[in-house]
Design a protein around this motif. Structure first.
Motif, PDB file in Angstrom:
ATOM      1  N   TYR B  37       1.028  -1.285  -0.209  1.00 47.45           N
ATOM      2  CA  TYR B  37      -0.041  -0.099  -0.027  1.00 47.45           C
ATOM      3  C   TYR B  37       0.966   1.172  -0.181  1.00 47.45           C
ATOM      4  O   TYR B  37       0.570   2.147   0.406  1.00 47.45           O
ATOM      5  CB  TYR B  37      -0.879   0.081   1.323  1.00 47.45           C
ATOM      6  N   HIS B 360      -9.765  -6.067  19.602  1.00 48.15           N
ATOM      7  CA  HIS B 360      -9.611  -7.349  19.201  1.00 48.15           C
ATOM      8  C   HIS B 360      -8.289  -7.353  18.148  1.00 48.15           C
ATOM      9  O   HIS B 360      -8.155  -6.368  17.484  1.00 48.15           O
ATOM     10  CB  HIS B 360     -10.962  -7.905  18.482  1.00 48.15           C
ATOM     11  N   HIS B 362      -7.532  -9.018  15.751  1.00 46.15           N
ATOM     12  CA  HIS B 362      -7.945  -8.951  14.288  1.00 46.15           C
ATOM     13  C   HIS B 362      -8.062  -7.610  13.792  1.00 46.15           C
ATOM     14  O   HIS B 362      -7.618  -7.071  12.546  1.00 46.15           O
ATOM     15  CB  HIS B 362      -8.926  -9.703  13.915  1.00 46.15           C
ATOM     16  N   ASP B 363      -8.502  -6.826  14.605  1.00 51.65           N
ATOM     17  CA  ASP B 363      -8.668  -5.285  13.936  1.00 51.65           C
ATOM     18  C   ASP B 363      -7.430  -4.508  14.174  1.00 51.65           C
ATOM     19  O   ASP B 363      -6.833  -3.805  13.422  1.00 51.65           O
ATOM     20  CB  ASP B 363      -9.468  -4.575  14.953  1.00 51.65           C
ATOM     21  N   THR B 366      -5.577  -5.753  11.007  1.00 49.53           N
ATOM     22  CA  THR B 366      -6.186  -5.054   9.843  1.00 49.53           C
ATOM     23  C   THR B 366      -5.489  -3.721   9.721  1.00 49.53           C
ATOM     24  O   THR B 366      -5.050  -3.260   8.450  1.00 49.53           O
ATOM     25  CB  THR B 366      -7.580  -4.993   9.635  1.00 49.53           C
ATOM     26  N   ILE B 367      -5.383  -3.174  10.834  1.00 46.45           N
ATOM     27  CA  ILE B 367      -4.813  -1.708  10.892  1.00 46.45           C
ATOM     28  C   ILE B 367      -3.150  -1.530  10.574  1.00 46.45           C
ATOM     29  O   ILE B 367      -2.625  -0.964   9.894  1.00 46.45           O
ATOM     30  CB  ILE B 367      -5.281  -1.045  11.920  1.00 46.45           C
ATOM     31  N   GLN B 370      -2.547  -2.145   7.121  1.00 44.41           N
ATOM     32  CA  GLN B 370      -2.557  -0.728   6.123  1.00 44.41           C
ATOM     33  C   GLN B 370      -1.254   0.088   6.288  1.00 44.41           C
ATOM     34  O   GLN B 370      -1.090   0.966   5.274  1.00 44.41           O
ATOM     35  CB  GLN B 370      -3.856  -0.098   6.545  1.00 44.41           C
ATOM     36  N   GLY B 378      -4.451 -13.608  16.232  1.00 41.98           N
ATOM     37  CA  GLY B 378      -5.465 -14.930  16.218  1.00 41.98           C
ATOM     38  C   GLY B 378      -4.971 -15.804  17.521  1.00 41.98           C
ATOM     39  O   GLY B 378      -4.399 -15.165  18.411  1.00 41.98           O
ATOM     40  N   HIS B 379      -5.232 -17.293  17.358  1.00 41.70           N
ATOM     41  CA  HIS B 379      -4.811 -17.791  18.481  1.00 41.70           C
ATOM     42  C   HIS B 379      -3.496 -18.633  18.338  1.00 41.70           C
ATOM     43  O   HIS B 379      -3.101 -19.519  19.377  1.00 41.70           O
ATOM     44  CB  HIS B 379      -6.050 -18.760  18.979  1.00 41.70           C
ATOM     45  N   GLN B 383      -4.629 -22.595  21.133  1.00 39.24           N
ATOM     46  CA  GLN B 383      -5.760 -22.289  21.854  1.00 39.24           C
ATOM     47  C   GLN B 383      -5.784 -22.383  23.523  1.00 39.24           C
ATOM     48  O   GLN B 383      -6.539 -21.554  24.324  1.00 39.24           O
ATOM     49  CB  GLN B 383      -7.222 -22.991  21.198  1.00 39.24           C
ATOM     50  N   PRO B 392      -9.266 -14.259  23.727  1.00 38.43           N
ATOM     51  CA  PRO B 392      -9.685 -14.976  22.565  1.00 38.43           C
ATOM     52  C   PRO B 392      -8.433 -14.940  21.500  1.00 38.43           C
ATOM     53  O   PRO B 392      -8.368 -15.849  20.724  1.00 38.43           O
ATOM     54  CB  PRO B 392     -10.534 -13.993  22.225  1.00 38.43           C
ATOM     55  N   ARG B 417      -1.604   4.260  16.118  1.00 41.48           N
ATOM     56  CA  ARG B 417      -2.753   4.476  15.269  1.00 41.48           C
ATOM     57  C   ARG B 417      -4.079   3.616  15.547  1.00 41.48           C
ATOM     58  O   ARG B 417      -5.074   3.983  15.583  1.00 41.48           O
ATOM     59  CB  ARG B 417      -2.181   4.174  13.714  1.00 41.48           C
ATOM     60  N   VAL B 421      -7.621   4.892  16.661  1.00 37.43           N
ATOM     61  CA  VAL B 421      -8.918   4.643  15.845  1.00 37.43           C
ATOM     62  C   VAL B 421      -9.733   4.119  16.839  1.00 37.43           C
ATOM     63  O   VAL B 421     -11.152   4.398  16.704  1.00 37.43           O
ATOM     64  CB  VAL B 421      -8.788   3.367  14.820  1.00 37.43           C
ATOM     65  N   PHE B 422      -9.535   3.247  17.902  1.00 34.80           N
ATOM     66  CA  PHE B 422     -10.580   2.950  18.802  1.00 34.80           C
ATOM     67  C   PHE B 422     -10.624   3.668  20.168  1.00 34.80           C
ATOM     68  O   PHE B 422     -11.246   3.107  21.101  1.00 34.80           O
ATOM     69  CB  PHE B 422     -10.008   1.358  19.220  1.00 34.80           C
ATOM     70  N   LYS B 423      -9.942   4.787  20.125  1.00 35.52           N
ATOM     71  CA  LYS B 423     -10.351   5.738  21.460  1.00 35.52           C
ATOM     72  C   LYS B 423     -11.465   6.024  21.682  1.00 35.52           C
ATOM     73  O   LYS B 423     -12.356   6.268  20.870  1.00 35.52           O
ATOM     74  CB  LYS B 423      -9.032   6.779  21.242  1.00 35.52           C
TER      75      LYS B 423
END
Lengths: 151, 423
Positions: B37, B360, B362-363, B366-367, B370, B378-379, B383, B392, B417, B421-423
């Motif tokens: 990107y 989470h 996963h988020d 993704t960020i 980018q 993930g796990h 597990q 999780p 970052r 985003v999640f603040k």
């Protein structure tokens, strides 16, 4: 603003972040007559959908579970959207949502708030996060004994 | 948190050779030059798989261009060359992990297959109803499921060594688990999810005091420090190639020759036989007894090139560079509010698992993606580890010697970052 930043903002829309932090209908439903569990083995997301279905109409719906922002918001907005809908409408929304997050276009006029998930189609690996709860709903409607999975 | 006191270096040898130049090393890995990107790739998913140096790719290319043939069969020139290259690779791996003989090196598909091989041969022969197999609480699924399947088939019991909140195994509890019904101990050398380096020598010694053999899952260990299977005195050691700068689809099982000799074959087919009639088949000698069918010839040869490359970079340099990266990353990440490192053992490899409050994994992934940053989320195929820490999933940054401090700075900015985003 560069492309990737705008993509990211498309994915994490304010509405999605809000529903992730304050999920609606996030509880067990003692009066439910349908229930199903969903599991995404890729990321470990787990969701339980509770459904009170009467005369083919969703009288009440709720969910519990742990997951990422996308899966939590998808569950929250799904439950909000489906209350009071009949099974035909539920099916149409499921199809519309699936087309939306997989970038297939299709009919979107009925989608309402669910349109905030349009950004997911730019992130193919996240599609399953958005659809897990919908697959779980399908399982609840079909009363499948096996947990729903995204695989 | 005082990070610098929490992480003891795995190797107390003095610093790197002055000649170690990370920028020069990065030249050996063409994939690292690309942009994602529009941003420079920051590859921090080395515990999942490492990138391949040019010499490994050249070796594979050269093999197919000049030497390709089936091995151990033809009398023709190409077959002889291919056989020689494959068997040379076996010797390279033997020296790399300090095995006594090359016939103790069995080429397999992966560390997973190596463990399954032992479970299905040694395990099925030795483990009976009422017996026990010991694993640890921090195993990868690949060192749990094969034993679970075996125990289920035989009516045996799987016992688990617990760990503390730092992600360290409780050796006193381990001691209590060992008993006359224990047939095997199967323990990971370095946890892929936590980075913990287990005191494997002590684990082996305690088992051996009761004549119990030990299998070590070395998938994560072999890339980080020199493994000496004779010094460890382990009975089996599993290694995968692709985490060791080699190609995918190849790994090795080390086993002590007398143990391997006493075991029934794994798969039946060509190569593993001495003679076949419809009445009776006799089996080939080691290592061929365990290598039925045409193997991943080029994979083995590629792995040979990879271990040569690692040896050339040098363990001292690798240890120094990775230790510095781990310390720096641990310090930088610990300073971020809302971030919690999962796995704070005193002895750690350059693997850093973390969770961010309210976000989470996963988020996070993704960020960071980018921003051009590749981490695993993930796990981690572990597990039970996630369950132990009641989370999780985690995000995991894992460093190789080609990573830099600047890349950790990019990671820290990326995490900031995420928090924004999640603040």
């Amino acid at each position: 603003m560069s492309d990737e930043v705008s993509h990211l903002n498309d994915l994490y829309e304010e509405v999605i972040l809000d529903h992730c932090k304050n999920p609606r209908n996030f509880k067990a439903l003692p009066e439910a007559n349908r229930k199903a569990e969903g599991y995404n083995p890729l990321c470990g997301d787990k969701v339980t959908v509770y459904l009170k279905l009467e005369d083919e109409v969703v009288q009440d719906i709720s969910f519990e579970g742990i997951g990422c922002a996308i899966s939590t918001a998808a569950a929250s907005l799904m439950t909000e959207t489906l209350k009071g809908k009949n099974l035909t409408e539920v099916e149409t929304l499921f199809q519309g949502f699936h087309d939306l997050v997989t970038g297939k276009g299709g009919e979107t006029s009925q989608m309402g708030k669910l349109m905030v998930f349009h950004g997911v189609s730019e992130f193919p690996v996240r599609v399953k996060c958005a659809t897990l709860v919908w697959h779980t709903l399908q399982a609840a409607l079909q009363q499948t004994q096996e947990p729903a999975t995204t695989e | 948190m005082k990070t610098d006191q929490q992480i003891a270096p795995p190797d107390s040898s003095p610093g790197a050779d002055l000649e170690f130049d990370v920028e020069k090393i990065r030249e050996d890995f063409p994939i690292l030059k690309q942009k994602i990107y529009g941003k420079p790739l920051v590859y921090l998913d080395n515990a999942a798989t490492t990138q391949k140096p040019q010499v490994v790719m050249d070796t594979i290319h050269h093999y197919y261009v000049t030497d390709n043939a089936n091995i151990h069969r033809g009398v023709h020139c190409l077959s002889q060359r291919a056989t020689e290259a494959y068997e040379q690779a076996r010797v390279k791996v033997q020296r790399f992990i300090h095995a006594a003989e090359s016939r103790e090196i069995i080429f397999v598909r992966s560390a997973t297959e190596a463990i399954n091989l032992v479970a299905q041969t040694y395990g099925r022969k030795q483990v009976q109803a009422g017996d026990e197999v010991i694993v640890s609480a921090m195993e990868h699924h690949s060192n749990i499921v094969p034993w679970q399947m075996l125990c289920e088939e035989k009516g045996a019991t799987l016992r688990v060594i617990p760990m503390n909140d730092e992600g360290e195994l409780l050796l006193d509890e381990y001691e209590k688990l060992l008993n006359p019904r224990t047939r095997l101990v199967a323990v990971v050398h370095i946890s892929n999810a936590l980075g913990t380096i287990n005191p494997i020598q002590e684990i082996i010694e305690r088992a051996h005091q009761q004549d119990i053999p030990v299998l070590v899952d070395g998938a994560q260990a072999a890339p980080h420090f020199e493994v000496d299977v004779q010094a460890l005195d382990c009975d089996f050691y599993a290694v995968t190639g692709h985490k060791l700068y080699g190609p995918t689809g190849v790994g090795i099982l080390y086993g002590k020759a007398d143990l391997l000799d006493s075991m029934p074959p794994f798969q039946g087919g060509g190569e593993m036989i001495r003679s076949v009639t419809f009445e009776k088949t006799t089996y080939n000698v080691l290592p061929h007894k365990f290598e039925a069918g045409t193997p991943n010839i080029v994979g083995g040869i590629g792995l040979g090139a990879a271990v040569d490359y690692v040896s050339e970079v040098g363990w001292k340099n690798i240890a120094a560079q990775e230790r510095e990266l781990l310390l720096y990353a641990t310090q930088q990440l610990s300073a971020l509010s809302g971030l919690r490192i999962i796995g704070t053992a005193k002895e750690k490899a350059s693997i850093l698992s973390f969770v961010i409050e309210g976000v989470h994994a996963h988020d996070v992934g993704t960020i960071l993606d980018q921003e051009g940053i590749a981490v695993r989320t993930g796990h981690h195929c572990a597990q039970p580890v996630m369950d132990r820490f009641q989370i999780p999933a985690t995000a995991r940054a894992s460093f190789a010697f080609y990573n830099t401090r600047e890349e950790i700075d990019v990671l820290v900015k990326g995490i900031q970052r995420v928090i924004e985003v999640f603040k």
